[in-house]
Motif scaffolding. Structure first.
Motif, PDB file in Angstrom:
ATOM      1  N   GLN A 259      11.913   6.736   0.032  1.00  0.00           N
ATOM      2  CA  GLN A 259      11.922   5.298   0.273  1.00  0.00           C
ATOM      3  C   GLN A 259      13.351   4.778   0.365  1.00  0.00           C
ATOM      4  O   GLN A 259      13.689   3.992   1.262  1.00  0.00           O
ATOM      5  CB  GLN A 259      11.170   4.580  -0.853  1.00  0.00           C
ATOM      6  N   ARG A 292       2.277   7.026  -3.291  1.00  0.00           N
ATOM      7  CA  ARG A 292       2.118   5.762  -2.569  1.00  0.00           C
ATOM      8  C   ARG A 292       2.596   4.557  -3.374  1.00  0.00           C
ATOM      9  O   ARG A 292       2.873   3.504  -2.797  1.00  0.00           O
ATOM     10  CB  ARG A 292       0.653   5.581  -2.156  1.00  0.00           C
ATOM     11  N   GLU A 293       2.720   4.696  -4.681  1.00  0.00           N
ATOM     12  CA  GLU A 293       3.258   3.605  -5.490  1.00  0.00           C
ATOM     13  C   GLU A 293       4.742   3.385  -5.216  1.00  0.00           C
ATOM     14  O   GLU A 293       5.269   2.309  -5.490  1.00  0.00           O
ATOM     15  CB  GLU A 293       3.054   3.916  -6.970  1.00  0.00           C
ATOM     16  N   HIS A 294       5.411   4.410  -4.658  1.00  0.00           N
ATOM     17  CA  HIS A 294       6.860   4.332  -4.477  1.00  0.00           C
ATOM     18  C   HIS A 294       7.303   4.474  -3.019  1.00  0.00           C
ATOM     19  O   HIS A 294       8.485   4.277  -2.729  1.00  0.00           O
ATOM     20  CB  HIS A 294       7.542   5.430  -5.299  1.00  0.00           C
ATOM     21  N   TYR A 295       6.390   4.799  -2.125  1.00  0.00           N
ATOM     22  CA  TYR A 295       6.762   5.085  -0.734  1.00  0.00           C
ATOM     23  C   TYR A 295       5.827   4.357   0.211  1.00  0.00           C
ATOM     24  O   TYR A 295       4.598   4.430   0.075  1.00  0.00           O
ATOM     25  CB  TYR A 295       6.698   6.600  -0.485  1.00  0.00           C
ATOM     26  N   THR A 296       6.408   3.663   1.194  1.00  0.00           N
ATOM     27  CA  THR A 296       5.599   2.858   2.118  1.00  0.00           C
ATOM     28  C   THR A 296       5.545   3.435   3.527  1.00  0.00           C
ATOM     29  O   THR A 296       4.942   2.840   4.417  1.00  0.00           O
ATOM     30  CB  THR A 296       6.159   1.427   2.191  1.00  0.00           C
ATOM     31  N   GLY A 297       6.184   4.571   3.753  1.00  0.00           N
ATOM     32  CA  GLY A 297       6.158   5.185   5.077  1.00  0.00           C
ATOM     33  C   GLY A 297       4.879   5.977   5.304  1.00  0.00           C
ATOM     34  O   GLY A 297       3.913   5.888   4.544  1.00  0.00           O
ATOM     35  N   THR A 298       4.868   6.775   6.361  1.00  0.00           N
ATOM     36  CA  THR A 298       3.721   7.632   6.665  1.00  0.00           C
ATOM     37  C   THR A 298       3.730   8.822   5.725  1.00  0.00           C
ATOM     38  O   THR A 298       4.701   9.575   5.668  1.00  0.00           O
ATOM     39  CB  THR A 298       3.776   8.114   8.119  1.00  0.00           C
TER      40      THR A 298
END
Length: 320
Positions: A259, A292-298
């Motif tokens: 991220q 997913r709590e820390h990363y918003t990419g694919t």
């Protein structure tokens, strides 16, 4: 660029997951490359469209067994298939001695040459015709590396408007220009190809990392990369119970680095066997939820034999 996972478990296999091996190839290429080669890799290959005959190079991240114990068998099988083309093998310094010892002890002879490439020589060696390869040192219990693969050349598109404005007739001349070759027209004019080509797109870059307890070591290399493949052996809670000894990453550690580095795509792999696929006290859903709590990419969690394509626009999607 296509990536296929031949194994996604760490340490030991499970009923549904073999240990680490990742195949990489560019669309249209007649060859492919392998990053790591755990025991059982050649058996996984039988369920793919890839063959040891077209394997161009093998890149070993480190010498733990779940990343390299399949190498002698794969090399032997390629020989039994009557391979004659050279094969490049890149890895930590002791790899060559280990393999030569095994070959001598088992009287294994190969009908093809092996080109041993030291990691420090990667920058000066053209191992692959279509990809430039760079190694980044990681943090693990033994010498361990990540390999970055960047497109060596990018196709160019014609500037149709400029060609028409210059009264350059369509036909074979346009094909030559698209290949970057200057042409002489029937009326004697010399056409400089570079003047009639649109700016190239950015070269795609994929990083495939070995075991690593410090994802931030890849932050600089990740700048401008399209995809990172990294281990997520544990969730944070399990990592705290296990302690720092194994020197692995949690899903949260990798996700936070990705991220911060603005990486558009992330694939996690190398999961502890304690994580079940679907049902159990711990599942892969726990790893995905934490990431997913820390990363918003694919984001994808790799599965054995799963295939992913990195498009020319940098987007990543799973293949059927």
């Amino acid at each position: 660029m296509e990536i296929q996972f031949l194994g996604t478990s760490s340490g030991t296999p499970t009923r549904s997951r073999n240990m680490t091996a990742i195949a990489l190839r560019t669309r249209g290429a007649k060859h492919w490359s392998l990053v790591d080669c755990a025991e059982g890799t050649q058996h996984r290959l039988l369920r793919t469209s890839m063959s040891p005959m077209s394997l161009r190079a093998i890149f070993i991240t480190h010498l733990h067994g779940d990343h390299c114990y399949g190498l002698p068998g794969l090399l032997a099988s390629a020989g039994m298939l009557n391979r004659t083309a050279p094969m490049a093998i890149v890895g930590p310094a002791p790899l060559r001695g280990m393999m030569e010892c095994i070959m001598e002890a088992t009287q294994l002879t190969l009908p093809y040459p092996i080109d041993w490439v030291a990691i420090e020589d990667l920058a000066h060696t053209d191992i692959l015709p279509d990809l430039r390869v760079h190694a980044t040192r990681l943090s693990h219990r033994i010498d361990c590396w990540a390999y970055s693969f960047t497109e060596a050349a990018v196709e160019r598109k014609l500037d149709i408007g400029k060609l028409k404005a210059g009264a350059i007739p369509a036909g074979p001349a346009w094909g030559e220009i698209q290949q970057g070759r200057n042409v002489v027209l029937a009326d004697g004019r010399v056409v400089v190809a570079e003047q009639f080509l649109l700016p190239p797109r950015r070269s795609r870059k994929v990083i495939i990392a070995g075991d690593n307890d410090s994802p931030e070591l890849l932050a600089r290399e990740a700048n401008g990369a399209d995809l990172l493949v990294h281990e997520a052996t544990y969730t944070e809670a399990v990592l705290h119970k296990v302690g720092p000894g194994p020197q692995h990453s949690s899903a949260a550690m990798v996700a936070r680095m990705a991220q911060e580095a603005a990486l558009p795509n992330l694939i996690l792999t190398h999961f502890s066997p304690r994580y079940q696929d679907r049902e159990g006290a711990l599942t892969l859903n726990d790893i995905e939820r934490e990431a997913r709590e820390h990363y918003t990419g694919t984001l994808f969690l790799a599965r054995d034999l799963a295939r992913y394509e990195l498009g020319k626009d940098g987007s990543l999607h799973a293949l059927q």
